[in-house]
Design a protein around this motif. Structure first.
Motif, mmCIF file in Angstrom:
data_model
loop_
_atom_site.group_PDB
_atom_site.id
_atom_site.type_symbol
_atom_site.label_atom_id
_atom_site.label_comp_id
_atom_site.label_asym_id
_atom_site.label_seq_id
_atom_site.Cartn_x
_atom_site.Cartn_y
_atom_site.Cartn_z
ATOM 1 N N ARG A 1 0.931 -1.227 -0.046
ATOM 2 C CA ARG A 1 0.055 0.075 0.024
ATOM 3 C C ARG A 1 0.806 1.245 -0.056
ATOM 4 O O ARG A 1 2.120 1.099 0.473
ATOM 5 N N TRP B 1 3.865 0.898 2.720
ATOM 6 C CA TRP B 1 3.450 -0.345 3.680
ATOM 7 C C TRP B 1 3.881 -1.509 2.916
ATOM 8 O O TRP B 1 3.555 -1.666 1.557
ATOM 9 N N ASP B 2 4.566 -2.577 3.622
ATOM 10 C CA ASP B 2 5.105 -3.584 3.011
ATOM 11 C C ASP B 2 4.117 -4.963 3.422
ATOM 12 O O ASP B 2 2.907 -4.579 4.024
ATOM 13 N N CYS C 1 5.024 -0.230 8.313
ATOM 14 C CA CYS C 1 5.070 0.903 7.620
ATOM 15 C C CYS C 1 6.431 1.452 7.666
ATOM 16 O O CYS C 1 7.190 1.218 8.412
ATOM 17 N N ILE D 1 -4.243 -5.341 3.603
ATOM 18 C CA ILE D 1 -3.032 -5.912 3.422
ATOM 19 C C ILE D 1 -3.040 -7.161 4.161
ATOM 20 O O ILE D 1 -3.229 -7.349 5.379
ATOM 21 N N LEU E 1 0.109 4.165 12.786
ATOM 22 C CA LEU E 1 0.319 2.738 12.416
ATOM 23 C C LEU E 1 -1.347 2.349 12.626
ATOM 24 O O LEU E 1 -1.756 1.267 12.316
#
Lengths: 360, 360
Positions: free
Chosen positions: A280, A327-328, A333, B239, B341
């Motif tokens: 994201r 974001w992974d 993040c 996610i 977050l």
């Protein structure tokens, strides 16, 4: 000796170190004349007629491969991969604290190309990997006086990575012969790892039990704690860099650009090293108070960056900071600020991207 | 039905959801009576005599394994691995914004045990993985009414992970038969992944082309953007969580503990999921102005957390915030604040650890 775009941002001329302006990074594939260059010594004047890559160490039988032999004996593979310098975005650290002796790389110490070559795993299997092998060392022919005494550039990667299908011994870039400044006749390409491990002008591959003792593996390319004196760092100090940390930057608008008020089209890149992907991308036009999800382009390969784009409202005449954060695939993040990340050599600035613009 | 320590912090009794106090996490191996429990429905009352795990989908030949057959036909492996709930440290989000309907897990939704069982890769190879396989789905026998309509708990992992040597079908924990509350007679253990994928009370393994469509894979255990309404999230939103993000917390002193001034012994744990490791641990006794590197214990395995310890000066009577932050093997640090977050289901709070103490 090589051709680069006229507006390349040249940090050093000798050795040549340069990154493209943001404009040079707008396309998914970077053109060779825009591709960043990070050198640690003079570009070697090689005679390709005399070139060979030796493979030795913990192997069943040592061997020596001319570029022709590599081409003839191994299947050719092409893979699009992003190269990213460990010092990419270092300039973002400078407002925190100066970094003496290091180039102020901006967001352009990263570029993406299709690479063509032989798989390192095929070459290693052809010579046989012996018991006890854990790391694979690469040695180049460029000599760097950053090491004392001066030393040929080198580094290593874990054997498991070396045996993966993505690591190439490349002789072509963008379907053209590899330019000399990018490592001709043969270079290593280690997708997902910091650029430092993608050794250019490759002369030697040594299979080892331990990581390379080369200065650029043992002592440099390490994240030292902020209080460390890099001039007195010894082998093994700090965190040795391998996989690239999640990162992103804004490519448009440019820093200090004047933009009309209203929705602003913000574009950029994002990249997550090794087995992570970008899941994201958020963009803010009001100094981080509200965030908008960007459209993420598909990656050209699992080893390539992704471009993104968002229309973000920016209202009120005057100065505004555009921000972007990735974001992974673990749901993590990027860190917000470069303040906590500052380190004496200026590596891994993967804090949120910030570009200041003026609304007219 | 199960035994847990008396001071377990019970978030829910039905289904049973509980974490140990910080005291229960001080050892590298968590005792079974301290090990956290995350359930989505009632613990099933299984008759082990009737138990079998079916393996079907994209396999050469479907099969059904009783626990006895698993024990008899496959090599036994023991691996120490940390389990960590995606909601670990969720309570740290609450000062940012409330999270309705979710339990306020503290730092104890993580624990570590040696697990014994058969390797999933051995089981899959015994039935043969067919072309087109990309994911492996697990289905449990506990039924959860968090899904509408109620559904047996399930999830999936990529085939590459399923074929790795670390994923186990476990029947023992800490060298004892697996307790019922931890998934007896057989559970999955997916080291490096969020606990949600380590499916308990395993009944079915289905090899698939796509990820599981089970509610807990397709809709839950996903990081939604802050503005999303989790009650209306659909399959594929957000996610999907797999590998655990870098995280840490402080185990001693306790929150609001009174400590004498001077050097304070601060201890805790740190963990990096999947292929990352914890490379450095910093601790601050002055609200983050200065940092001290902690001593990191060796991990019991590549899949286990690491405990750490630092002596940190804390001076001046009154309230002080101890802080801790981990760096991983890519040179990346945890994000500083939970503010950015926060997400509607409260997953992946991997911001720096903070514990407030009072100097007497």
């Amino acid at each position: 000796m090589w051709h680069k775009r006229d507006d390349m941002i040249v940090h050093e001329t000798d050795p040549y170190n340069a990154e493209p302006p943001r404009l040079g990074l707008h396309d998914p594939i970077t053109t060779p004349d825009s591709f960043y260059v990070r050198n640690h010594g003079p570009v070697p004047e090689n005679d390709p007629g005399d070139w060979a890559v030796t493979v030795d160490g913990l192997v069943d039988e040592s061997a020596s491969f001319t570029p022709e032999r590599l081409r003839e004996e191994f299947t050719h593979h092409t893979l699009t991969a992003t190269m990213q310098c460990a010092g990419n975005r270092r300039a973002g650290f400078l407002p925190v604290r100066d970094i003496p002796g290091e180039d102020p790389w901006g967001p352009g110490a990263t570029s993406t190309a299709p690479w063509t070559g032989a798989r390192l795993c095929d070459v290693l299997r052809s010579v046989g990997v012996a018991d006890g092998a854990r790391h694979v060392e690469f040695t180049a022919s460029d000599v760097s006086d950053l090491a004392d005494p001066p030393q040929a550039y080198g580094g290593s990667i874990p054997l498991a990575k070396a045996l993966s299908s993505e690591v190439l011994l490349a002789w072509a870039m963008n379907s053209e012969p590899l330019p000399l400044v990018h490592g001709a006749p043969v270079r290593v390409v280690v997708p997902g790892y910091v650029g430092a491990r993608s050794v250019k002008w490759l002369r030697g591959i040594t299979v080892r039990a331990d990581p390379s003792e080369n200065y650029f593996q043992a002592t440099a390319y390490r994240v030292l704690p902020p209080e460390a004196d890099p001039d007195h760092a010894g082998p093994g100090d700090g965190i040795s860099l391998g996989s690239v940390a999640l990162n992103c930057d804004i490519l448009s608008p440019e820093e200090h650009e004047h933009v009309p008020g209203g929705p602003v089209r913000v574009t950029g890149y994002a990249y997550a090293g090794d087995d992570r992907t970008v899941a994201r991308m958020d963009v803010s036009g009001d100094d981080g108070r509200t965030w908008h999800q960007a459209e993420l382009d598909a990656a050209a390969s699992p080893w390539a960056w992704q471009h993104w784009e968002a229309l973000v409202p920016v209202t009120g005449a005057g100065s505004h900071v555009l921000m972007a954060r990735a974001w992974d695939s673990t749901g993590a993040c990027q860190p917000e600020s470069p303040r906590a990340l500052w380190n004496p050599k200026g590596y891994v600035n993967n804090s949120w991207a910030r570009v200041e613009v003026t609304v007219e």
